[in-house]
Design a protein around this motif. Structure first.
Motif, PDB file in Angstrom:
ATOM      1  N   PHE A  62      -1.884  -4.336  -2.336  1.00  0.00           N
ATOM      2  CA  PHE A  62      -0.658  -4.189  -1.536  1.00  0.00           C
ATOM      3  C   PHE A  62       0.568  -4.520  -2.368  1.00  0.00           C
ATOM      4  CE2 PHE A  62      -2.177  -3.082   2.519  1.00  0.00           C
ATOM      5  CZ  PHE A  62      -1.100  -2.988   3.380  1.00  0.00           C
ATOM      6  N   LEU A  63       0.487  -5.601  -3.109  1.00  0.00           N
ATOM      7  CA  LEU A  63       1.630  -6.029  -3.913  1.00  0.00           C
ATOM      8  C   LEU A  63       1.971  -5.002  -4.993  1.00  0.00           C
ATOM      9  CD1 LEU A  63       3.635  -8.339  -4.200  1.00  0.00           C
ATOM     10  CD2 LEU A  63       2.043  -9.464  -5.733  1.00  0.00           C
ATOM     11  N   VAL A  64       0.955  -4.427  -5.599  1.00  0.00           N
ATOM     12  CA  VAL A  64       1.181  -3.483  -6.699  1.00  0.00           C
ATOM     13  C   VAL A  64       1.585  -2.094  -6.199  1.00  0.00           C
ATOM     14  CG1 VAL A  64       0.031  -2.257  -8.597  1.00  0.00           C
ATOM     15  CG2 VAL A  64      -0.311  -4.713  -8.309  1.00  0.00           C
ATOM     16  N   PHE A  65       0.913  -1.602  -5.162  1.00  0.00           N
ATOM     17  CA  PHE A  65       1.131  -0.219  -4.746  1.00  0.00           C
ATOM     18  C   PHE A  65       2.061  -0.060  -3.545  1.00  0.00           C
ATOM     19  CE2 PHE A  65      -3.027  -0.008  -6.928  1.00  0.00           C
ATOM     20  CZ  PHE A  65      -2.638   0.828  -7.961  1.00  0.00           C
ATOM     21  N   PHE A  66       1.971  -0.939  -2.568  1.00  0.00           N
ATOM     22  CA  PHE A  66       2.773  -0.789  -1.361  1.00  0.00           C
ATOM     23  C   PHE A  66       4.185  -1.349  -1.544  1.00  0.00           C
ATOM     24  CE2 PHE A  66       4.092  -2.402   2.882  1.00  0.00           C
ATOM     25  CZ  PHE A  66       4.225  -1.172   3.508  1.00  0.00           C
ATOM     26  N   ARG A  71      10.109  -1.163  -0.978  1.00  0.00           N
ATOM     27  CA  ARG A  71      11.456  -1.326  -1.549  1.00  0.00           C
ATOM     28  C   ARG A  71      12.252  -0.021  -1.467  1.00  0.00           C
ATOM     29  NH1 ARG A  71      12.481  -5.848  -4.055  1.00  0.00           N
ATOM     30  NH2 ARG A  71      10.761  -7.192  -4.622  1.00  0.00           N
ATOM     31  N   ALA A  72      11.599   1.082  -1.777  1.00  0.00           N
ATOM     32  CA  ALA A  72      12.284   2.381  -1.729  1.00  0.00           C
ATOM     33  C   ALA A  72      12.710   2.711  -0.302  1.00  0.00           C
ATOM     34  CB  ALA A  72      11.380   3.475  -2.283  1.00  0.00           C
ATOM     35  N   PHE A  73      11.839   2.454   0.649  1.00  0.00           N
ATOM     36  CA  PHE A  73      12.162   2.740   2.045  1.00  0.00           C
ATOM     37  C   PHE A  73      13.300   1.857   2.547  1.00  0.00           C
ATOM     38  CE2 PHE A  73      11.570   1.709   6.556  1.00  0.00           C
ATOM     39  CZ  PHE A  73      11.758   2.969   7.108  1.00  0.00           C
ATOM     40  N   LYS A  76      16.908   2.570   1.438  1.00  0.00           N
ATOM     41  CA  LYS A  76      17.580   3.707   2.072  1.00  0.00           C
ATOM     42  C   LYS A  76      18.254   3.322   3.385  1.00  0.00           C
ATOM     43  CE  LYS A  76      14.696   6.964  -0.175  1.00  0.00           C
ATOM     44  NZ  LYS A  76      14.239   8.243  -0.329  1.00  0.00           N
ATOM     45  N   LEU A  77      17.925   2.154   3.913  1.00  0.00           N
ATOM     46  CA  LEU A  77      18.574   1.697   5.138  1.00  0.00           C
ATOM     47  C   LEU A  77      19.982   1.243   4.788  1.00  0.00           C
ATOM     48  CD1 LEU A  77      15.665  -0.393   6.696  1.00  0.00           C
ATOM     49  CD2 LEU A  77      16.309   1.961   7.229  1.00  0.00           C
ATOM     50  N   SER A  78      20.928   1.653   5.575  1.00  0.00           N
ATOM     51  CA  SER A  78      22.329   1.417   5.212  1.00  0.00           C
ATOM     52  C   SER A  78      22.726  -0.053   5.244  1.00  0.00           C
ATOM     53  CB  SER A  78      23.241   2.227   6.129  1.00  0.00           C
ATOM     54  OG  SER A  78      23.062   1.815   7.464  1.00  0.00           O
ATOM     55  N   ALA A  79      22.210  -0.814   6.154  1.00  0.00           N
ATOM     56  CA  ALA A  79      22.660  -2.203   6.294  1.00  0.00           C
ATOM     57  C   ALA A  79      21.520  -3.186   6.085  1.00  0.00           C
ATOM     58  CB  ALA A  79      23.284  -2.404   7.669  1.00  0.00           C
ATOM     59  N   SER A  80      20.689  -2.924   5.087  1.00  0.00           N
ATOM     60  CA  SER A  80      19.536  -3.805   4.894  1.00  0.00           C
ATOM     61  C   SER A  80      19.834  -4.890   3.871  1.00  0.00           C
ATOM     62  CB  SER A  80      18.311  -3.005   4.465  1.00  0.00           C
ATOM     63  OG  SER A  80      18.470  -2.528   3.158  1.00  0.00           O
ATOM     64  N   SER A  81      19.309  -6.047   4.142  1.00  0.00           N
ATOM     65  CA  SER A  81      19.448  -7.186   3.246  1.00  0.00           C
ATOM     66  C   SER A  81      18.614  -6.951   1.992  1.00  0.00           C
ATOM     67  CB  SER A  81      18.969  -8.450   3.965  1.00  0.00           C
ATOM     68  OG  SER A  81      18.765  -9.494   3.061  1.00  0.00           O
ATOM     69  N   PRO A  82      19.101  -7.376   0.819  1.00  0.00           N
ATOM     70  CA  PRO A  82      18.288  -7.231  -0.389  1.00  0.00           C
ATOM     71  C   PRO A  82      17.013  -8.076  -0.348  1.00  0.00           C
ATOM     72  CG  PRO A  82      20.481  -8.118  -0.895  1.00  0.00           C
ATOM     73  CD  PRO A  82      20.425  -7.886   0.556  1.00  0.00           C
TER      74      PRO A  82
END
Length: 144
Positions: A62-66, A71-73, A76-82
């Motif tokens: 999960f850590l390596v592949f998901f 992170r990519a998904f 793309k959210l406009s108001a997402s926290s880092p």
């Protein structure tokens, strides 16, 4: 993983390490067959005790592949926290760790509904995500 990725995922890496260490230590004390699937508090499927290592293996996968997909998904959210991807990944891995610990405790007589534990953890994860988003949005509005 590079050093910068490990630093970003420090909590997740710590949870995976705890899962691996827990599996390694508990392996020597577990019965030959351990529960793998429940219906309420009744075990409906057992597996060889080597299956206790499935949690650390799945956590690493999960850590390596998901994690990159997450992170990519989230990016793309406009108001997402880092911090949102780290919170979500750590939460998922913590749920995996809880399942591993529950399996070990069940082998030694601790019987409770796993579903209750998972529901509580999911609610806490959602609360953490909500708090992270609220704090990030509040900080962004103060900068403007």
């Amino acid at each position: 993983m590079s050093d910068s990725k490990i630093k970003k995922n420090a909590v997740s890496c710590l949870i995976v390490g705890i899962a691996a260490l827990t599996a390694l230590i508990s392996y020597f004390f577990l019965p030959d067959q351990i529960p793998m699937q429940w219906s309420g508090t009744e075990v409906i499927w057992y597996a060889n005790k080597i299956a206790i290592f499935s949690v650390p293996v799945i956590s690493i996968l999960f850590l390596v592949f998901f994690n990159p997909l997450l992170r990519a998904f989230v990016s793309k959210l406009s108001a997402s926290s880092p911090l949102l991807p780290e919170i979500i990944m750590a939460g998922i891995l913590f749920i995996f760790l809880s399942c591993e610990v529950f399996t070990i405790l069940y082998c030694f007589g601790f019987v409770w509904h796993l579903a209750y534990i998972l529901i509580i953890e999911v609610i806490l994860l959602l609360l953490l995500c909500g708090i992270s988003m609220f704090r990030f949005n509040r900080a962004m509005s103060k900068q403007q």
